[in-house]
Design a protein around this motif. Structure first.
Motif, PDB file in Angstrom:
ATOM      1  N   ILE A 125       0.813  -1.217   0.000  1.00  0.00           N
ATOM      2  CA  ILE A 125       0.000   0.000   0.000  1.00  0.00           C
ATOM      3  C   ILE A 125       0.846   1.267   0.000  1.00  0.00           C
ATOM      4  O   ILE A 125       0.521   2.247  -0.679  1.00  0.00           O
ATOM      5  CB  ILE A 125      -0.960  -0.020   1.216  1.00  0.00           C
ATOM      6  CG1 ILE A 125      -1.984  -1.157   1.042  1.00  0.00           C
ATOM      7  CG2 ILE A 125      -1.668   1.321   1.386  1.00  0.00           C
ATOM      8  CD1 ILE A 125      -2.825  -1.426   2.268  1.00  0.00           C
ATOM      9  N   CYS A 126       1.936   1.242   0.747  1.00  0.00           N
ATOM     10  CA  CYS A 126       2.752   2.460   0.882  1.00  0.00           C
ATOM     11  C   CYS A 126       3.856   2.564  -0.166  1.00  0.00           C
ATOM     12  O   CYS A 126       4.402   3.647  -0.375  1.00  0.00           O
ATOM     13  CB  CYS A 126       3.375   2.508   2.288  1.00  0.00           C
ATOM     14  SG  CYS A 126       2.159   2.587   3.614  1.00  0.00           S
ATOM     15  N   ILE A 165      -5.686   8.732  -0.303  1.00  0.00           N
ATOM     16  CA  ILE A 165      -6.339   8.352  -1.557  1.00  0.00           C
ATOM     17  C   ILE A 165      -7.551   9.247  -1.783  1.00  0.00           C
ATOM     18  O   ILE A 165      -8.369   9.462  -0.888  1.00  0.00           O
ATOM     19  CB  ILE A 165      -6.753   6.861  -1.520  1.00  0.00           C
ATOM     20  CG1 ILE A 165      -5.507   5.974  -1.368  1.00  0.00           C
ATOM     21  CG2 ILE A 165      -7.512   6.476  -2.783  1.00  0.00           C
ATOM     22  CD1 ILE A 165      -5.826   4.500  -1.181  1.00  0.00           C
ATOM     23  N   ALA A 166      -7.669   9.767  -2.974  1.00  0.00           N
ATOM     24  CA  ALA A 166      -8.698  10.774  -3.252  1.00  0.00           C
ATOM     25  C   ALA A 166     -10.126  10.244  -3.142  1.00  0.00           C
ATOM     26  O   ALA A 166     -10.982  10.847  -2.506  1.00  0.00           O
ATOM     27  CB  ALA A 166      -8.457  11.367  -4.646  1.00  0.00           C
ATOM     28  N   SER A 167     -10.401   9.102  -3.788  1.00  0.00           N
ATOM     29  CA  SER A 167     -11.779   8.605  -3.831  1.00  0.00           C
ATOM     30  C   SER A 167     -12.120   7.726  -2.633  1.00  0.00           C
ATOM     31  O   SER A 167     -11.283   6.972  -2.129  1.00  0.00           O
ATOM     32  CB  SER A 167     -11.999   7.802  -5.117  1.00  0.00           C
ATOM     33  OG  SER A 167     -11.273   6.588  -5.079  1.00  0.00           O
ATOM     34  N   ALA A 168     -13.381   7.839  -2.187  1.00  0.00           N
ATOM     35  CA  ALA A 168     -13.853   7.015  -1.075  1.00  0.00           C
ATOM     36  C   ALA A 168     -13.848   5.541  -1.458  1.00  0.00           C
ATOM     37  O   ALA A 168     -13.533   4.664  -0.643  1.00  0.00           O
ATOM     38  CB  ALA A 168     -15.260   7.453  -0.670  1.00  0.00           C
ATOM     39  N   GLU A 169     -14.195   5.254  -2.718  1.00  0.00           N
ATOM     40  CA  GLU A 169     -14.205   3.868  -3.195  1.00  0.00           C
ATOM     41  C   GLU A 169     -12.795   3.279  -3.190  1.00  0.00           C
ATOM     42  O   GLU A 169     -12.592   2.120  -2.826  1.00  0.00           O
ATOM     43  CB  GLU A 169     -14.791   3.818  -4.615  1.00  0.00           C
ATOM     44  CG  GLU A 169     -14.955   2.410  -5.187  1.00  0.00           C
ATOM     45  CD  GLU A 169     -15.937   1.566  -4.388  1.00  0.00           C
ATOM     46  OE1 GLU A 169     -15.759   0.326  -4.376  1.00  0.00           O
ATOM     47  OE2 GLU A 169     -16.862   2.143  -3.777  1.00  0.00           O
ATOM     48  N   THR A 228      -8.875  -0.396  -0.909  1.00  0.00           N
ATOM     49  CA  THR A 228      -7.519  -0.616  -0.407  1.00  0.00           C
ATOM     50  C   THR A 228      -7.541  -1.177   1.006  1.00  0.00           C
ATOM     51  O   THR A 228      -6.820  -2.121   1.334  1.00  0.00           O
ATOM     52  CB  THR A 228      -6.716   0.703  -0.418  1.00  0.00           C
ATOM     53  OG1 THR A 228      -6.712   1.227  -1.742  1.00  0.00           O
ATOM     54  CG2 THR A 228      -5.285   0.468   0.037  1.00  0.00           C
ATOM     55  N   PHE A 229      -8.398  -0.618   1.869  1.00  0.00           N
ATOM     56  CA  PHE A 229      -8.465  -1.103   3.246  1.00  0.00           C
ATOM     57  C   PHE A 229      -9.020  -2.522   3.313  1.00  0.00           C
ATOM     58  O   PHE A 229      -8.677  -3.291   4.217  1.00  0.00           O
ATOM     59  CB  PHE A 229      -9.322  -0.172   4.103  1.00  0.00           C
ATOM     60  CG  PHE A 229      -9.296  -0.529   5.560  1.00  0.00           C
ATOM     61  CD1 PHE A 229      -8.188  -0.236   6.343  1.00  0.00           C
ATOM     62  CD2 PHE A 229     -10.372  -1.189   6.145  1.00  0.00           C
ATOM     63  CE1 PHE A 229      -8.149  -0.581   7.676  1.00  0.00           C
ATOM     64  CE2 PHE A 229     -10.345  -1.539   7.487  1.00  0.00           C
ATOM     65  CZ  PHE A 229      -9.228  -1.232   8.263  1.00  0.00           C
ATOM     66  N   ALA A 230      -9.872  -2.873   2.341  1.00  0.00           N
ATOM     67  CA  ALA A 230     -10.459  -4.223   2.326  1.00  0.00           C
ATOM     68  C   ALA A 230      -9.386  -5.301   2.218  1.00  0.00           C
ATOM     69  O   ALA A 230      -9.567  -6.424   2.717  1.00  0.00           O
ATOM     70  CB  ALA A 230     -11.450  -4.346   1.170  1.00  0.00           C
TER      71      ALA A 230
END
Length: 310
Positions: free
Chosen positions: A126-127, A227-231, A236-238
């Motif tokens: 992710i990072c 990250i810009a979008s909520a989706e 990503t967190f999922a």
């Protein structure tokens, strides 16, 4: 064998669930069911990861290693516990007890370190996504997995040797397996050095990895919030949700068992706490990764779909 003014014990007897004598058959059925489901769940996960090429990634490689380790971890404890519940011998030789303690601790510590390794994998993915394939290549994954097994069993052998160098004057293990603190209670003299060693190993196996995981998730969450979008943030967190759930279950149960003072629990309560990380947690791990992980569920559907075509 006599040493000084006492006779050294060479065999032990498990107290097990003798305080629940009228419920032992029920406990046997429940634990046997959980054990079979644990073996089945881990076998499904390992098989899916091997069969489905979509799961040929570092994250699922470490998950398959964790599932294999959890399977052997359960094998060390549960079959003998089940045998005791249906009336087989409750006694165990000193050598067999040492062997059980060594393998139990080895796989337990390895599992803790594997969860930390999986946290590191998520952090890199992710990072540092552009360099992820280079940093977490197959050779590195093999080296990291091997390292945690070496570290886990190195700490285990230190604990086992230190424990069974003691002389024992009591025979009743107030537990259903050769757990470290229950075995130390049988020593002829209060083993202060062993208590300190147990605390140090607990800090290395539980506290250090949990702090490492906490730091990685602080960095992961910080990256996700950018990250810009909520989706995009949700997706990503999922990828971390299943791992984070297992970490909370695993470290939570083990920490309560090893850091909460024994004086605050009755022996029955202590055995119940031990059941959470020896029986329940290995069962929940494959359940969590099966129900909360979309990629694993998709892989299962693909494999089942292929089989239905034949």
């Amino acid at each position: 064998m006599k040493r000084g003014n006492y006779t050294e014990v060479r065999d032990f007897v498990f107290q097990g669930f003798s305080n629940f004598h009228e419920h032992q058959l029920t406990l046997f059925v429940v634990f046997l069911t959980v054990y079979v489901l644990t073996l089945t769940g881990n076998a499904i996960i390992v098989s899916l990861i091997r069969i489905d090429h979509h799961l040929h990634t570092p994250m699922y490689f470490f998950l398959s290693v964790l599932s294999i380790s959890e399977t052997f971890y359960s094998l060390v404890i549960i079959p003998r516990m089940l045998a005791c519940l249906v009336g087989f011998s409750h006694s165990i030789s000193l050598e067999a007890c040492a062997t059980q303690l060594f393998f139990f601790l080895g796989f337990a510590i390895t599992n803790c370190l594997l969860l930390a390794l999986m946290g590191y994998d998520r952090y890199v993915a992710i990072c540092n996504p552009l360099r992820y394939p280079i940093i977490m290549n197959f050779r590195v994954c093999i080296m990291l997995a091997t390292s945690v097994f070496v570290a886990g069993f190195s700490l285990s052998v230190v604990q086992a040797v230190a424990t069974f160098r003691l002389s024992f004057c009591h025979t009743l293990i107030q537990h259903f397996f050769c757990e470290v603190r229950s075995v130390l209670d049988l020593a002829c003299h209060k083993p202060i050095i062993n208590d300190i060693l147990t605390l140090i190993i607990s800090l290395l196996a539980l506290t250090a990895p949990s702090i490492f995981i906490f730091i990685t998730y602080v960095l992961i969450i910080s990256a996700i919030l950018k990250i810009a979008s909520a989706e995009g943030r949700k997706k990503t967190f999922a990828t971390c949700a299943s791992h984070l759930t297992v970490v909370i279950l695993h470290y939570g149960c083990a920490s309560v068992a090893y850091f909460k003072p024994r004086s605050e629990n009755t022996e029955d309560q202590y055995q119940f706490i031990s059941m959470t990380y020896t029986v329940i947690t290995p069962f929940l791990n494959p359940v969590v990764y099966s129900l909360r992980n979309k990629e694993v569920k998709d892989a299962l559907h693909r494999v089942m779909g292929q089989k239905s075509q034949y």
